[in-house]
Design a protein around this motif. Structure first.
Motif, short mmCIF file in Angstrom:
data_model
loop_
_atom_site.label_atom_id
_atom_site.label_comp_id
_atom_site.label_asym_id
_atom_site.label_seq_id
_atom_site.Cartn_x
_atom_site.Cartn_y
_atom_site.Cartn_z
N TYR A 13 0.86 -1.18 0.00
CA TYR A 13 0.00 0.00 0.00
C TYR A 13 0.89 1.23 0.00
O TYR A 13 1.89 1.26 0.70
CB TYR A 13 -0.92 0.01 1.23
N MET A 44 -0.79 -0.78 -4.36
CA MET A 44 -2.13 -0.27 -4.04
C MET A 44 -2.03 1.20 -3.65
O MET A 44 -1.83 1.52 -2.48
CB MET A 44 -2.74 -1.07 -2.88
N PRO A 45 -2.18 2.08 -4.63
CA PRO A 45 -2.00 3.50 -4.30
C PRO A 45 -3.21 4.09 -3.56
O PRO A 45 -4.36 3.74 -3.83
CB PRO A 45 -1.84 4.15 -5.68
N GLU A 57 -6.35 7.83 8.34
CA GLU A 57 -7.40 6.82 8.13
C GLU A 57 -6.96 5.78 7.12
O GLU A 57 -7.19 4.59 7.28
CB GLU A 57 -8.68 7.50 7.61
N ASN A 60 -4.68 3.18 8.41
CA ASN A 60 -5.39 2.14 9.15
C ASN A 60 -6.15 1.19 8.22
O ASN A 60 -6.25 0.00 8.48
CB ASN A 60 -6.34 2.77 10.15
N GLN A 61 -6.69 1.75 7.14
CA GLN A 61 -7.38 0.89 6.18
C GLN A 61 -6.39 -0.07 5.53
O GLN A 61 -6.69 -1.24 5.31
CB GLN A 61 -8.07 1.73 5.11
N ALA A 64 -5.68 -2.86 7.75
CA ALA A 64 -6.76 -3.84 7.81
C ALA A 64 -6.62 -4.89 6.72
O ALA A 64 -7.07 -6.02 6.87
CB ALA A 64 -8.11 -3.14 7.69
N ALA A 65 -5.98 -4.52 5.61
CA ALA A 65 -5.82 -5.47 4.52
C ALA A 65 -4.62 -6.38 4.75
O ALA A 65 -4.40 -7.32 3.98
CB ALA A 65 -5.65 -4.72 3.20
N ARG A 83 -0.50 4.43 17.36
CA ARG A 83 -1.31 3.22 17.42
C ARG A 83 -1.13 2.38 16.16
O ARG A 83 -0.95 1.17 16.20
CB ARG A 83 -2.78 3.59 17.61
N THR C 48 -9.30 -8.29 2.22
CA THR C 48 -9.61 -7.20 3.11
C THR C 48 -11.00 -7.34 3.71
O THR C 48 -11.19 -7.25 4.91
CB THR C 48 -9.54 -5.86 2.36
N ARG C 53 -10.88 -6.78 10.49
CA ARG C 53 -10.10 -5.58 10.78
C ARG C 53 -10.63 -4.34 10.07
O ARG C 53 -10.75 -3.28 10.67
CB ARG C 53 -8.66 -5.78 10.34
N ILE C 54 -10.94 -4.50 8.77
CA ILE C 54 -11.35 -3.33 8.00
C ILE C 54 -12.60 -2.71 8.62
O ILE C 54 -12.75 -1.49 8.68
CB ILE C 54 -11.58 -3.69 6.51
N THR C 57 -11.70 -0.72 11.56
CA THR C 57 -11.11 0.55 11.12
C THR C 57 -12.20 1.55 10.79
O THR C 57 -12.16 2.71 11.19
CB THR C 57 -10.24 0.33 9.87
N PHE C 58 -13.20 1.07 10.07
CA PHE C 58 -14.32 1.96 9.74
C PHE C 58 -15.00 2.44 11.00
O PHE C 58 -15.29 3.62 11.17
CB PHE C 58 -15.35 1.25 8.86
N ASN C 61 -13.18 5.22 12.52
CA ASN C 61 -13.02 6.47 11.78
C ASN C 61 -14.33 7.10 11.31
O ASN C 61 -14.38 8.30 11.06
CB ASN C 61 -12.11 6.25 10.57
N ALA C 174 -13.24 6.77 23.19
CA ALA C 174 -12.53 6.27 22.02
C ALA C 174 -11.70 5.04 22.33
O ALA C 174 -10.76 4.71 21.61
CB ALA C 174 -11.64 7.37 21.43
N ARG C 176 -11.38 0.78 23.32
CA ARG C 176 -11.81 -0.41 22.60
C ARG C 176 -12.46 -1.37 23.58
O ARG C 176 -11.95 -1.60 24.67
CB ARG C 176 -10.61 -1.11 21.95
N GLU C 249 -9.29 9.98 19.00
CA GLU C 249 -8.87 8.86 18.17
C GLU C 249 -7.47 9.10 17.59
O GLU C 249 -6.64 8.19 17.58
CB GLU C 249 -9.89 8.61 17.05
N ALA C 294 -17.84 6.24 3.40
CA ALA C 294 -16.56 5.87 4.01
C ALA C 294 -15.96 4.65 3.32
O ALA C 294 -14.74 4.52 3.20
CB ALA C 294 -16.75 5.60 5.49
N GLU C 297 -14.11 4.40 -1.12
CA GLU C 297 -12.73 4.57 -1.55
C GLU C 297 -11.85 3.42 -1.08
O GLU C 297 -11.08 2.85 -1.85
CB GLU C 297 -12.18 5.91 -1.06
N ALA C 298 -12.01 3.07 0.20
CA ALA C 298 -11.21 1.97 0.72
C ALA C 298 -11.48 0.70 -0.06
O ALA C 298 -10.56 -0.07 -0.38
CB ALA C 298 -11.51 1.77 2.19
N VAL C 301 -9.79 0.86 -3.50
CA VAL C 301 -8.35 0.68 -3.39
C VAL C 301 -8.02 -0.78 -3.12
O VAL C 301 -7.16 -1.37 -3.77
CB VAL C 301 -7.77 1.58 -2.28
N ALA C 302 -8.75 -1.37 -2.17
CA ALA C 302 -8.47 -2.76 -1.82
C ALA C 302 -8.77 -3.69 -2.98
O ALA C 302 -8.20 -4.76 -3.09
CB ALA C 302 -9.30 -3.15 -0.61
N SER C 303 -9.69 -3.27 -3.87
CA SER C 303 -10.01 -4.09 -5.03
C SER C 303 -8.98 -3.93 -6.14
O SER C 303 -9.13 -4.50 -7.21
CB SER C 303 -11.39 -3.73 -5.59
#
Ligand code: ATP
Ligand code: ATP
Ligand code: MG
Ligand code: MG
Lengths: 300, 259, 346, 346, 259
Positions: A13, A44-45, A57, A60-61, A64-65, A83, C48, C53-54, C57-58, C61, C174, C176, C249, C294, C297-298, C301-303
């Motif tokens: 990433y 992965m840009p 953010e 962190n995303q 997660a991957a 963190r 992902t 985890r993802i 994260t959401f 945020n 904030a 866990r 956060e 939210a 975009e993530a 990108v992950a795709s």
């Protein structure tokens, strides 16, 4: 065994900073892609529009991957990244920083020493004839962000040389559409006819409109010492016509290329803690011609 | 009906030299007027005579440009008067202009401004729907298929909307009920119901101001007749002093005299 | 007249296709769109989106922009606009951060931050109601004004407060619970509360009528100005709360904080299905809208969507989501689909 | 009845104070505000504002945002919104720049750029009318979509075309007559044309009625969808024209081009006095509004305002201008002033 | 009036099995109806009976859910019909819902949709104002001070607005004039004017559909009476066959039979 270094199977990433195609982002993208192609890394840009919040953010995303490596921008600062860094370390994910340093982390870093770059800009302008007692204007950002370190570097150089200066904060709009800066700087110049120099620490687009600014203020080419940042096609024209005196270039291509390489090196061979100051380039009217074609390709 | 205590003068509303300008348009000019208890006042006049404006000033929708307004014997400060205050003084109004929230359901339109709430201000939706249902069925008697208290008001026919507005006025038990052309768009049977309602106001010892162009209707139910002409009071008389024909003749004469 | 019985409204209600009845429930249509989107990403980016985890994260945020979007929903339902919230976020973040850093205040800092939000929101309301400037312009101006003010007051400083993670207030807002970020619960809490206020409280009813037609609201006895003042104040309060959550956060304040939320939050409200024309709005829709915005975009990108394509695809997903949301609720509300349906029937 | 004669409306008209009659002319109030602003800057920054140069600079740089604001005025009068124009500006700039650079086309490049604007605007219109998505959301989505598309097509490259200054098209659109930038004349031309269309042409009348009440417009026989399509197409065309003017003036294209105009252009329209609620609008106001927005920052900087104060003061000037504009036209439209007046009379 | 050429069947409008649903509400059900030349048709019915809906379908404001619509003998495609087309076919309508642009001046409201323009589409403002002035003065006869053709419609009183809408219908010379509760909010004298206008339609050889709840008015001017009940045609007869009393009785009977 095959001794060739490859990142085959690796996912990286990569935070590119601005928006796709930004003048300050494109070369980084191209560098990163070139390295990724060469090393067979899956890239992965991520784009944050220079929003620190979003950078955080996205880090962190990316986490997660659970990729092999994450290349981050350091704009959010070590504290807010804590963190994230801890979790990445725990998960065994390589983290590399680019563009802006994360002090105290010891991570591999490729980018400017912003402060040094700003200082370099100031020094180059002094070398071009700015003297003690002269007045300059700095058009930049003065918030306490990593990016503003560039301004602070320039300020220090001016202070050291006894150059006085006014500070103008650029607007969000001018940052996006630099032509909006033209009337602002031009009217400032008219109200302050004693100003001898304009410094633009940290924005290629605004550097590019310096010629327009001087035209609008009725200043002849060469009558002011102007210093800008990051070479671009229009800046080249400014250099050519003598409106732009000196340009410091942070060579963002390296900031794309090197982190990918470093990520592979660290993942494969455990080589860590690499560092490189990418910002060595300085252009003046004497040395820019050769770079023109590269600028047009977006590499420089 | 609850009687007010103390300084109650028997007058519900008194206007002294009330004036209302809209920019350079003078809608009301030196209006002096009082509405007593238990009287049905028919308010008449040409289009643009100032009837609706008079009502709006009385109920706090618009502030008068000059003059004094007394409600139940107390002067209300110009600008300080509000619709809410008028409601608290037990004045209920059906306006001529639309006064329904078109995107809101029927039941909300019924209670808006004075919902049935608990102490925290939360609305008792069930109770509101039940009462709205009751009134829509019994008082106005809609016959269309598919209309319920949940229907959005914007989807009702012209007459149905008018029915909602009147139903609202019928429900809240007030000392003075003001009806600005209430029978507009209503079918024959519903018009009859409105007239009956006005008569029940009288019977209940309450008062009503009734604006209407159909003179026969007004003459039938009113105790007193007031005619506005170009912002001024041209006539203020007990109905008994004037037959329907005389009234009609009087109104038509206004055109002849001054045009 | 023989058809009469079959035209009984309740019977008609029963005859509606089951899909139509499901999607008549508030937010169900947009929820379906969201589920579809997640489903697609699970296929295109399984690594992902099949992990937990993802989502965590959401959940860490999304709460600040979601809370902002919830507040903005109220404002929009009232037929108004607020563009100044990014600056209020920044201002309250600053107040919280500086008080914590310099005086180690926690709950007091929290209170002070909220108070700042309330004051700034109140000022918006005063300008709108007293100077009569439409709220869109008012808040565009105060976006600059408040933003300028906080940079002046803070001197443009960035304030890092890493030690805030050791405080009770951090754990409360904030922290866990296991892997679940606590702020997600707060966002849900705010959403539930606002749902009840909008749909069941007299304040919400007043807001609905003001947005429907301010003149009618005035005439039925609603104190329009006072209610508007409350709406902008509420928005200020929620902006401040969002700002504090954000600061907790990220444990940092910086002066452009919140600015990135401007378009995101506006988009969340409208994608959620709240009408831009006022008079109606959906809290559930806004919650899902914020999640969709939210995740897009993530997910892209992950795709593996490359660079330049992300922006384009974000636009496409926006359009498709909104159209789908409308069409699921009632295909006839999409003119094109209605026309096609009419053609086919002939 | 003795008073009758004095109440003759024409007599009443004559009796209005002269100031009220002056400010009843379209744009006079905002013009006064603008003059006041210039006057202040002439005092605080005489060196700059008593010379002619600064004005020429404005006249060179204001036309693109002014033309955008003029187009947006039409959109807003129709009760709609367009947020996608920055991407259309970028797209048409790109088309013009690349065709000039690679094929040395000038007028053809100009035509192609306008065509692109027309197409993108038309697509906005189609989405709004056919999918029924409110224009604010539609154009927020296409802002991303078109912006993404142009970066994909251009590969994100910046294109400099310094040699364009030697062409006839540059002289025609962005040259200088003496010291006067030609584009200023074009902006005036567009303004005059649009004034006549809005106030004297049937298209403008249709736009006014659509914005006033789309249902009424439909009922009186206006083809609402078709007219909306025209409005968005017109906005696309004007965005493209603004883009070309910008490219000719700056002799460069870059991918974020136009983005900085988003808030500026919106602010220009509303500061000019066009109602956000549709159904009425002022072309003259928008022209002056664009000038005010352009001049504020430069004026503040020339007056010696430094650093963070500019943003705050921009916000303040916005609020004061709008209030003053309204108050000059009719003090009673500012609730606070009206209340004060009523108090004083008692 | 110009006569139409060719296939003109003598019928202006014919509806065959017209149906109109709003979601689950069925506003019109199997309506069969034809309007001939030179006839005044009174359209009656309860609130919510579907009268306004019928008109809207006829004039292209709403598309029918099913059924066929013929205007001057030609079928108009469902969905293809538009207000504009209806205007071109010389049908003029005064709708019950507001159909005025409230922020626009009176003169624009008068000509909107069909302005007087030159070949480039630019409006002849002077001519429009002159004509509007004329009609407002002569036909409707506003008596309020301060109202001119430049007045914003939103500032007019209820009756004045109605006057503008009717004035518009009077001006454009059409074959079929549809009036949906035109006398609503009008003062006595103005009501008289509207009735006279309807009679002049008849005299001019043109046709009119007249919706109204005041039965006496309808019965006075109509040639034919149509009663709608819950979306269906309950009566379609020549006026001569029914006295005013019989008509009233019939309408009231609808309530008894089916409620
Ligand atoms: N908001 C306003 N602005 C300007 N003029 C107004 C406004 N409201 C009413 N007027 C004018 O004031 C006069 C009186 O209006 P009003 O509505 O009181 O008449 P009305 O007697 O109720 O008439 P109608 O029988 O037609 O309802 C009219 O000439 C009208 O044009
Ligand atoms: N847009 C709409 N959506 C849903 N239902 C509607 C809509 N318009 C009308 N209706 C319903 O259709 C039915 C007929 O309405 P319509 O307006 O035709 O009645 P009408 O005969 O004109 O009544 P009135 O005498 O009250 O004007 C009513 O029950 C109404 O609620
Ligand atoms: Mg009235
Ligand atoms: Mg009707």
């Amino acid at each position: 065994a095959d001794p060739a270094l490859t990142g085959e199977g690796m996912t990286v990433y990569f935070q590119m900073g601005g928006n796709p195609g930004d003048s300050a982002t494109l070369a980084r993208e191209l560098g990163a892609k070139a390295a990724a192609d060469l090393l067979k890394v899956k890239l992965m840009p991520q784009y944050a529009g220079w929003d620190q919040q979003k950078m955080l953010e996205q880090a962190n995303q990316a986490l997660a991957a659970q990729p092999d490596a994450i290349v981050v921008m350091g704009h959010s600062g070590t504290d807010s990244m804590k963190r994230f860094l801890d979790e990445a370390k725990e998960a065994g994910i390589v983290v590399v920083t680019n563009n802006t340093r994360l002090p105290g982390t010891g991570l591999s870093y490729f980018g400017l020493d912003n402060y040094a770059a700003g200082k370099l800009l100031g020094e180059q302008m002094i070398a071009a004839g700015l003297k003690s007692g002269d007045k300059a204007v700095i058009y930049g950002t003065f918030e306490q962000t990593a990016h503003a370190d560039i301004s602070r570097g320039t300020i220090e150089a001016f202070d050291a040389a006894g150059v006085t200066y006014d500070k103008l904060q650029w607007s969000n709009e001018a940052v996006q559409d630099p032509s909006l800066a033209v009337p602002v700087i031009a009217s400032y110049l008219q109200s302050n006819p004693d100003v001898k120099a304009i410094a633009v620490p940290g924005h290629s687009g605004i550097t590019a409109v310096l010629a327009k600014v001087m035209e609008a203020a009725g200043k002849e080419p060469g009558s002011l010492i102007t210093g800008g940042y990051d070479i671009s096609p229009l800046t080249i024209d400014g250099l050519r016509k003598g409106y732009v005196t000196v340009v410091v270039d942070q060579q963002p291509y390296l900031q794309g290329y090197m982190p990918v390489l470093a990520a592979v090196l660290q993942k494969r061979y455990g080589i860590a803690g690499l560092e490189m100051n990418t910002g060595g380039g300085v252009f003046t009217k004497d040395n820019f011609e050769w770079v023109v074609p590269l600028v047009e390709q977006g590499v420089r | 009906m609850t009687m007010q205590a103390g300084e109650d003068s028997g007058e519900l509303v008194r206007m002294e030299n009330i004036q209302k300008h809209y920019g350079k348009v003078e809608s009301l000019r030196n209006v002096n007027l009082s509405i007593g208890r238990n009287e049905i006042v028919g308010l008449l006049g040409d289009n643009g005579a100032g009837k609706s404006t008079l009502i709006k000033v009385m109920t706090g929708v618009e502030a008068p440009t000059a003059g004094k307004l007394f409600i139940k014997g107390k002067e209300v400060e110009a600008g300080g008067h509000s619709v809410r205050q008028a409601q608290e003084l037990r004045i209920e109004t059906v306006y001529q202009d639309k006064s329904l929230g078109e995107k809101q359901p029927l039941w909300r339109n019924f209670f808006v401004g004075r919902p049935i709430t608990n102490r925290l201000g939360f609305i008792d939706v069930k109770a509101e729907k039940r009462i709205a249902e009751q009134i829509m069925k019994s008082t106005i008697g809609f016959r269309s298929r598919g209309i319920s208290v949940d229907s959005t008001v914007g989807k009702l026919s012209g007459g149905e909307r008018q029915g909602v507005a009147i139903g609202r006025a019928m429900h809240f038990d007030s000392d003075l009920i003001i009806l600005d052309e209430p029978t507009v768009a209503l079918a024959i049977k519903e018009v009859r119901r409105v007239l009956d309602f006005i008569q029940s106001i009288k019977a209940g010892g309450r008062s009503c101001i009734y604006i209407e162009h159909t003179l026969a209707n007004v003459h039938e139910v009113a105790d007193r007749l007031i005619v506005l002409d170009r912002g001024e009071i041209a006539l203020d008389t007990q109905k008994s002093a004037m037959s329907l024909n005389e009234l009609t003749e009087f109104l038509l004469s206004l055109h002849r005299v001054r045009h | 007249m023989a058809m009469q019985t079959t035209n009984d409204p309740s019977a008609a209600g029963l005859r509606l296709p089951i899909s139509r009845r499901i999607f008549a429930v508030e937010g169900m249509a947009i929820l379906a769109v969201f589920a579809l989107l997640i489903g697609i990403f699970m296929i295109t980016a399984p690594q992902t989106f099949l992990g937990y985890r993802i989502y965590m994260t959401f959940l860490a945020n999304v709460p600040p922009p979601m809370i902002l979007a919830l507040g903005l929903t109220f404002v929009v339902v009232a037929g108004e606009m607020d563009l100044s919230f990014p600056s209020i976020v920044a201002f309250s973040s600053y107040v919280f951060a500086i008080l914590f850093k310099n005086y180690e205040l926690t709950w007091l800092a929290f209170g002070a931050a909220l108070l700042v939000g309330v004051i700034l929101g109140f000022i918006n309301g005063v300008i709108v109601t007293q100077l009569g400037i439409p709220s869109m312009i008012t808040t565009l101006a105060t976006l600059f004004l408040y933003g300028g003010l906080v940079t002046i007051v803070s001197g443009g400083l960035t304030i890092a407060i890493p030690s805030v993670t050791d405080t009770g207030i951090h754990a409360f807002f904030a922290g866990r619970i296991g892997v679940l970020p606590v702020q997600a619960l707060w966002a849900v809490g705010v959403a539930v509360l606002l749902w009840f206020i909008l749909n069941r409280h007299r304040f919400g009813e007043n807001v609905l009528f003001i947005g429907d037609n301010a003149r009618v609201a005035h005439v039925v006895g609603i104190r329009v100005d006072r209610e508007k003042l409350k709406i902008f104040t509420l928005m200020g309060l929620l902006s401040a709360f969002a700002g504090v959550l954000l600061t907790l956060e990220t444990t940092t304040y910086f002066s452009s904080q919140g600015m990135g939320y401007l378009l995101i939050v506006v988009a969340s409200v409208f994608i959620g299905g709240t009408s831009i024309f006022g008079g109606s709005g959906t809290i559930v829709g806004t919650v899902i809208g914020a999640l969709i915005v939210a995740i897009i975009e993530a997910g892209l990108v992950a795709s593996g969507v490359q660079g330049f394509w992300t922006r384009l695809l974000i636009g496409v997903v926006f359009l498709v989501s909104v159209t789908l949301n409308t069409a699921l609720e009632d295909p006839d509300r999409v003119p094109l689909f209605k026309r096609i349906r009419l053609r086919m029937k002939r």
